[in-house]
Structures are given as structure tokens and as C-alpha cells.
Design a protein around this motif. Structure first.
Motif, PDB file in Angstrom:
ATOM      1  N   LEU A 400      -4.018   6.566   2.883  1.00  0.00           N
ATOM      2  CA  LEU A 400      -4.273   5.828   1.646  1.00  0.00           C
ATOM      3  C   LEU A 400      -5.650   6.155   1.077  1.00  0.00           C
ATOM      4  N   ARG A 401      -6.588   6.481   1.946  1.00  0.00           N
ATOM      5  CA  ARG A 401      -7.904   6.924   1.451  1.00  0.00           C
ATOM      6  C   ARG A 401      -7.791   8.315   0.850  1.00  0.00           C
ATOM      7  N   TRP A 402      -7.074   9.192   1.539  1.00  0.00           N
ATOM      8  CA  TRP A 402      -7.014  10.599   1.136  1.00  0.00           C
ATOM      9  C   TRP A 402      -6.230  10.784  -0.147  1.00  0.00           C
ATOM     10  N   VAL A 403      -5.100  10.096  -0.274  1.00  0.00           N
ATOM     11  CA  VAL A 403      -4.302  10.207  -1.497  1.00  0.00           C
ATOM     12  C   VAL A 403      -3.826   8.801  -1.873  1.00  0.00           C
ATOM     13  N   PRO A 404      -4.631   8.045  -2.603  1.00  0.00           N
ATOM     14  CA  PRO A 404      -4.279   6.662  -2.950  1.00  0.00           C
ATOM     15  C   PRO A 404      -3.121   6.612  -3.929  1.00  0.00           C
ATOM     16  N   PRO A 405      -2.359   5.516  -3.931  1.00  0.00           N
ATOM     17  CA  PRO A 405      -1.235   5.403  -4.867  1.00  0.00           C
ATOM     18  C   PRO A 405      -1.670   5.486  -6.324  1.00  0.00           C
ATOM     19  N   VAL A 406      -2.820   4.903  -6.632  1.00  0.00           N
ATOM     20  CA  VAL A 406      -3.352   4.904  -7.997  1.00  0.00           C
ATOM     21  C   VAL A 406      -4.752   5.496  -7.945  1.00  0.00           C
ATOM     22  N   ILE A 407      -5.036   6.492  -8.799  1.00  0.00           N
ATOM     23  CA  ILE A 407      -6.322   7.179  -8.727  1.00  0.00           C
ATOM     24  C   ILE A 407      -7.410   6.476  -9.534  1.00  0.00           C
ATOM     25  N   GLY A 408      -7.021   5.629 -10.483  1.00  0.00           N
ATOM     26  CA  GLY A 408      -8.000   4.938 -11.309  1.00  0.00           C
ATOM     27  C   GLY A 408      -7.489   3.574 -11.734  1.00  0.00           C
ATOM     28  N   VAL A 442     -14.309   7.264  -5.381  1.00  0.00           N
ATOM     29  CA  VAL A 442     -15.077   6.434  -4.447  1.00  0.00           C
ATOM     30  C   VAL A 442     -14.554   6.612  -3.024  1.00  0.00           C
ATOM     31  N   HIS A 443     -13.300   7.012  -2.872  1.00  0.00           N
ATOM     32  CA  HIS A 443     -12.766   7.315  -1.541  1.00  0.00           C
ATOM     33  C   HIS A 443     -13.371   8.589  -0.973  1.00  0.00           C
ATOM     34  N   ARG A 444     -14.046   9.384  -1.807  1.00  0.00           N
ATOM     35  CA  ARG A 444     -14.725  10.603  -1.351  1.00  0.00           C
ATOM     36  C   ARG A 444     -16.247  10.476  -1.469  1.00  0.00           C
ATOM     37  N   ASN A 445     -16.742   9.288  -1.771  1.00  0.00           N
ATOM     38  CA  ASN A 445     -18.190   9.102  -1.915  1.00  0.00           C
ATOM     39  C   ASN A 445     -18.849   9.183  -0.538  1.00  0.00           C
ATOM     40  N   PRO A 446     -19.660  10.209  -0.276  1.00  0.00           N
ATOM     41  CA  PRO A 446     -20.185  10.428   1.074  1.00  0.00           C
ATOM     42  C   PRO A 446     -21.174   9.373   1.544  1.00  0.00           C
ATOM     43  N   LYS A 447     -21.610   8.500   0.640  1.00  0.00           N
ATOM     44  CA  LYS A 447     -22.596   7.490   1.028  1.00  0.00           C
ATOM     45  C   LYS A 447     -21.977   6.342   1.823  1.00  0.00           C
ATOM     46  N   HIS A 448     -20.659   6.249   1.835  1.00  0.00           N
ATOM     47  CA  HIS A 448     -20.046   5.040   2.362  1.00  0.00           C
ATOM     48  C   HIS A 448     -18.938   5.289   3.377  1.00  0.00           C
ATOM     49  N   TRP A 449     -18.819   6.527   3.873  1.00  0.00           N
ATOM     50  CA  TRP A 449     -17.748   6.825   4.810  1.00  0.00           C
ATOM     51  C   TRP A 449     -18.271   7.562   6.032  1.00  0.00           C
ATOM     52  N   PRO A 450     -17.745   7.255   7.218  1.00  0.00           N
ATOM     53  CA  PRO A 450     -18.132   8.008   8.417  1.00  0.00           C
ATOM     54  C   PRO A 450     -17.792   9.480   8.269  1.00  0.00           C
TER      55      PRO A 450
END
Length: 603
Positions: A400-408, A442-450
Motif C-alpha cells: 500500500l505504501r509502494w502503490v497506493p490505491p489513490v495517488i492524490g 509522501v510515501h517516497r519522502n525519505p525524511k519519514h521512512w526507514p
């Protein structure tokens, strides 16, 4: 006369251009006051059909004549909304900020991949309402929880929320296992090494059958070629519930866009009939459910429609939903629910085929959960939290992070400026500004993901950004430096009180949106996805089909190196299709192509 007409036309064009320039200047001045970066674009995306035509024509020219945009922050790159999936976090990285404006003469759009700003926008429902005008086309049966705002929305939410109870989720769990078992029999008909060319279509049929049964008590066959028999229909009906629903969903666009009279006179006449017939079936079901309640037969009303009918009234009332509103809500819940689940299951199956090592870990986790028990003996109440906290939950969260159902997710500033905190300072967003919550970004924002998981660090690696990789391990708590409870959980990440999984900051993880207007059926969807994956992968493996790259050589005759090369080519093809062939069809789906996979029985 001709000269006068020409002069009037020229003056009109000059006048329009001057007004546009003045409007653009005014909008730029408003945006400059915020101190946020901005990019000037010639067309406002929400300016009706002409803007849509301009954007579509430009995209066509880019594919056929024009060179591609030179930068992710070029105005050509940022027209429309598809860039959120195509470019992900690149534009934000390029401008050096997690918030930026696109400014045109007709309006301004704030695009954000900033969890703190997203949290403010999604939680302050009155200050940043949903632009319901964007959803009017799906309002084909009646007002509903998706297309309403303010007091109307509160009334719909009040009566729709109880429909998604744990009692209903238990039914979803049972029905999903049963229907998935049926699907597996069709997949393995005659051979358990069949190539599956239509995983997406199969998943849509699966989730449609599940929500129809668990939601409305109606059985829909998984047989794609099922035909309704007129002799079995009640008087006054020309199509069965299943046939009318399948035809309606298959031809939904003309039904949503064209006037009813035009549909009836066009080649979509059958679609008009399906629209009318399904609505008629649903109204009959509402009356039947209400009669059951009046007779005290509450055990027959576990499903969603039963709960909606419980709070319904034949006429408009603040104490309930009208019959038309019940049908309107039922349609929206069915449409959004089965599309979300089917897309996520499709993408997860393909991602697991691309990552066999992840698939093996998933199967090991499922074996631990089952402990040799049969699927139909699993107790929902005892197992669901365990499933969500296991590697199964990590796989689903990562998919769901990698390919969310809705992009925006669109939001709008009310007709007065609104203050928001951006990186420690308060700024005023201009009135009527549209806000694009960029979910895929935001699912690819490097500031907030391990990231940089090889060194068990939560600090992004400078040498490699792994957020474009499918790594469920990033969700396992022990791989991050943060302790349980360090972040407030998001609506999507904490549906089952998951202490063992990583909790992103609020606003960083949005597969089901967030705040008061978050997806009302998110737990329904997660239960369905968990149950389907456990049913499939407890018995089978699903691999990438490499036959297309085998050059006619039988797989068993290929050398190890040849198999490896063919697999790499199949994997790269799947990766390119994820990148280049995705489009919005209610939710994010692969369009015009498919990734062939092979189902193999586990040893």
C-alpha cells in the motif's frame, strides 16, 4: 462587416489575454507572500472540460511529436495529476521543499508531500473541505457519504459508520476465504502450473463477489461467462442483480458522464438498462431488509445493506437516510470497496512474484499462523490482530505504501485565507486555493521512512534511496531506531493496534486517507486482503511467467543461466509496466497491459 467582426474578435482576444495576465500577476503576488516555491503553468487543472482537453492534447503531442519535458519541475511535467505517480518525490526534491504551488491565471494548487501539513489539512475538515464538485459524476443513484459535505456529510456518516462493524468484518473474513478457494479451483483447473493472464480481472471479480455477499447478501458467480436467465427473474425485471451490476461496472464511464436520455439513444442503451435494473434490485432489497427489522429478524441484517436499511426512512428525515440515499451509499461503497481491494491484491501478487524471497518469508509467516490448521477453522476474533502484526501485515502495508490505491487526495481552502504551520512558521494559504495531497509522493519522502535497512538505520542512505524498492522489512519495528509509540499512528497503519510494526508520522502514510474523511471501509478492505493472501499463499506460490523470454525453449530444458536471464527480463518488464502503464480507473490500476504470472502448488 467582415472587418468589424475581425476587429471585435481581435479586441476580445487581447482583452482576454490582458485579464489573464492580470489574474496571473495577482495570483503570483498572493503565492509569493507565503514564501513557498511556485511554478507558473498556463492552465488550471480544475477549469472544466477545456482544461482537460488541453492537457490531453499536450500529453498526446509529447508521446508523438514533442520531446519529453526536460525537468520534473517543468510546467509540462506538472499539468494534470498523473505526475504524482510518474514523478513521485522528484519535483519536491528538485525545488528543495515538501510544499510548492503551481500558479495559473485561473487558480492556484498547493502540492504537498509534507506529513505535518497533510495532518493539518486532513484533520481541519471545516477549514479544508473536500471539493465535492469533483465527485458529482459518481452521484448517479443519490447523495452519499463520498459526495456530501458539512451537515449532509455528518448525517450520512452517522448512519453509514455502524454498517462497518466487527460482526460484518467477521463475515468478510469467512466469505473471502470461501470465494478465494473457489477462485483457486478455476486457476488450477487441470494443472497447477497455469499461466494467469488476467490477475487484475480475476481480482475484480473476486472482490466484487465478496462485497456483494458480505455487503448486500447477494451471490455473484466468479464465472466470467455467467448469463442471467430471464425465466428465473421476478416479474418486472429484465436483468438479474449480478448481470446488471457486472454490466453497469463494465460500462460505468458513459453512465456517469452522459445524460440518461442520450445513453438510451446511443450504443450504450444496455448500460442504461443495467443502471435502471440494478437500482430497482437495490430498492427491493432495502424494502426487504427494513421488513426483516420490523419483524425482529435482526440476524438477517449483519451485512452493510442491512445496517443502512436499519437507519433508513422512506422520506427525507434528519433521523435517517432516504431509500435513494441508502442506494447511493451502497453503490459508492461497492464501487470504491471492490476497486480498492482488487487493485491492492493485484499489485501485491505481482510484487511478490517479483520478489520470491519476500514471498517465501510471507509463506513461512502464514505457516506459523496456521500451525497446520485448515483455513475454515481459523477464528477471526482470535487471529486477525495476530495476522496484522505479522509479516503478512508488513507485506500489505508495504504494498500500500509502494502503490497506493489513490495517488492524490484533493482538498480546498475555504473562501477565506487559512493559516498552516510549515516547518516552524505560520503561513496564510490564499482563499479558494486547491490542495493536492500527494499520496504517492509522501510515501517516497525519505525524511519519514526507514531506509538503508542493511545497517538497521533509520537515516536515509546517501548512496541509495531504497524507497522505490518493495521491502516489507521496513515495517518491522526492530529494524528502526524508533520505539513503539514514538509516533502517533496513522489511520491506515494502526487499524489493528499493531505494536510490532513501524508507525510512520501522521500524514506520512495515506493509503486510506486520514482524518475525519478517511476511508470508512478501510478495516473491511484490510480484512479482505489479509484473508485472500493467506488463502492463496498457504497453498500456492505465484511466480513471474518467463515464457515470453524463453525463445520457445521449454523451461525444463533451459540452463540455470538461461532461466536467470529470462527471469530478469520478465522482472524488468513488470517494473516498466508499473512505471509507465498505470492510470486512474477509480483507483490506480495497470492499463492496457498485464504481467503474466504462473501459479505453482507449494511442496
Amino acid at each position: 462587416m467582415k472587418q468589424e467582426l475581425l476587429m471585435i474578435t481581435l479586441l476580445s482576444v487581447v482583452f482576454y489575454c490582458m485579464l489573464s495576465l492580470l489574474s496571473l500577476r495577482r495570483n503570483i503576488l498572493l503565492v509569493r507572500k507565503t514564501g513557498l516555491p511556485y511554478i507558473v503553468v498556463p492552465v488550471y487543472q480544475y477549469d472544466g472540460i477545456l482544461a482537460l482537453i488541453f492537457i490531453r492534447c499536450l500529453k498526446y503531442l509529447e508521446r508523438s511529436i514533442l520531446p519529453p519535458p526536460g525537468s520534473p519541475t517543468s510546467w509540462r511535467s506538472l499539468l494534470g495529476s498523473s505526475w504524482v505517480w510518474q514523478l513521485l518525490y522528484e519535483p519536491f526534491e528538485k525545488v528543495g521543499a515538501d510544499n510548492f504551488f503551481t500558479v495559473s491565471p485561473r487558480g492556484m494548487i498547493l502540492s504537498t508531500a509534507d506529513p505535518a501539513v497533510i495532518d493539518q489539512v486532513t484533520s481541519r475538515r471545516h477549514d479544508f473541505p473536500k471539493p465535492t464538485f469533483l465527485y458529482k459524476n459518481v452521484n448517479i443513484y443519490g447523495d452519499n457519504v463520498l459526495t456530501s459535505e458539512e451537515s449532509k456529510w455528518r448525517r450520512h456518516r452517522k448512519f453509514v459508520s455502524p454498517a462497518f462493524s466487527e460482526r460484518n468484518n467477521k463475515l468478510v473474513w469467512t466469505e473471502t476465504i470461501k470465494h478465494t478457494e473457489t477462485l483457486l479451483k478455476t486457476w488450477c483447473n487441470g494443472s497447477c502450473e497455469n499461466i494467469l493472464h488476467s490477475v487484475s480481472a480475476d481480482m475484480r471479480r473476486l472482490t466484487l463477489s465478496i462485497i456483494s455477499m458480505a455487503g448486500f447478501g447477494q451471490c455473484i458467480s466468479l464465472d466470467e461467462h455467467e448469463k442471467s436467465q430471464s425465466k428465473d427473474l421476478p416479474p418486472g425485471y429484465s436483468m438479474s442483480y449480478a448481470a446488471s451490476l457486472k454490466h453497469l461496472l463494465h460500462n460505468l464511464l458513459p453512465v456517469m458522464v452522459l445524460p440518461r436520455w442520450m445513453i438510451a439513444l446511443s450504443t450504450y442503451k444496455r448500460s442504461a438498462e443495467a443502471f435502471q435494473q440494478w437500482g430497482k434490485h437495490m430498492k427491493g432489497l432495502v424494502l426487504s431488509k427494513r421488513a426483516d427489522f420490523d419483524a425482529g429478524l435482526n440476524e438477517k441484517n449483519v451485512d452493510i445493506l442491512g445496517q443502512l436499511a436499519k437507519g433508513s426512512k422512506p422520506q427525507q428525515s434528519n433521523d435517517g437516510l432516504t431509500d435513494a440515499e441508502v442506494v447511493g451509499n451502497a453503490f459508492i461503497l461497492l464501487l470504491a470497496g471492490h476497486e480498492t481491494s482488487s487493485g491492492t491484491l493485484t499489485h501485491t501478487i505481482i510484487l511478490l512474484a517479483q520478489h520470491p524471497e519476500v514471498q517465501k518469508k510471507l509463506q513461512d509467516a502464514i505457516d506459523v499462523i496456521l500451525q497446520g490448521r485448515l483455513l475454515d477453522t481459523l477464528d477471526y476474533d482470535a487471529e486477525i490482530s495476530r495476522v496484522a502484526n505479522s509479516y503478512v501485515g508488513a507485506v500489505v502495508n508495504e504494498a500500500l505504501r509502494w502503490v497506493p490505491p489513490v495517488i492524490g487526495i484533493p482538498k480546498q481552502v475555504r473562501n477565506s485565507p487559512q493559516q498552516v504551520d510549515v516547518e516552524g512558521r505560520s503561513i496564510s494559504l490564499p482563499a479558494n486555493t486547491m490542495i493536492r495531497v500527494c499520496v504517492a509522493s509522501v510515501h517516497r519522502n525519505p525524511k519519514h521512512w526507514p531506509q538503508d535497512l542493511s545497517s538497521n538505520s533509520h537515516t536515509p542512505s546517501e548512496s541509495e534511496d531504497d524507497l522505490d524498492k518493495f521491502i516489507p522489512e521496513r515495517w518491522l519495528q526492530h529494524l528502526s531506531q524508533s520505539e513503539p509509540g514514538q509516533h502517533e499512528s496513522t489511520s491506515g497503519a494502526d487499524d489493528f493496534s499493531s505494536p510490532n510494526l513501524y508507525h510512520p508520522p501522521r500524514g506520512a502514510y495515506l493509503p486510506f486517507s486520514e482524518g475525519p474523511r478517511s476511508c470508512i471501509g478501510r478495516r473491511f478492505a484490510l480484512v479482505e486482503i489479509y484473508a485472500a493472501l493467506i488463502t492463496i499463499y498457504s497453498q500456492y506460490s505465484i511466480e513471474l511467467a518467463v515464457d515470453e523470454w524463453a525463445a520457445g525453449v521449454p523451461l525444463e530444458q533451459m540452463s540455470a543461466d538461461e532461466r536467470k536471464l529470462a527471469w530478469q527480463q520478465a522482472n524488468e518488464s513488470a517494473r516498466q509496466k508499473f512505471r509507465n502503464n498505470m492510470g486512474i480507473r477509480i483507483t490506480l490500476q495497470m492499463e492496457g497491459t498485464h504481467v503474466p504470472v504462473r501459479i505453482v502448488e507449494r511442496p
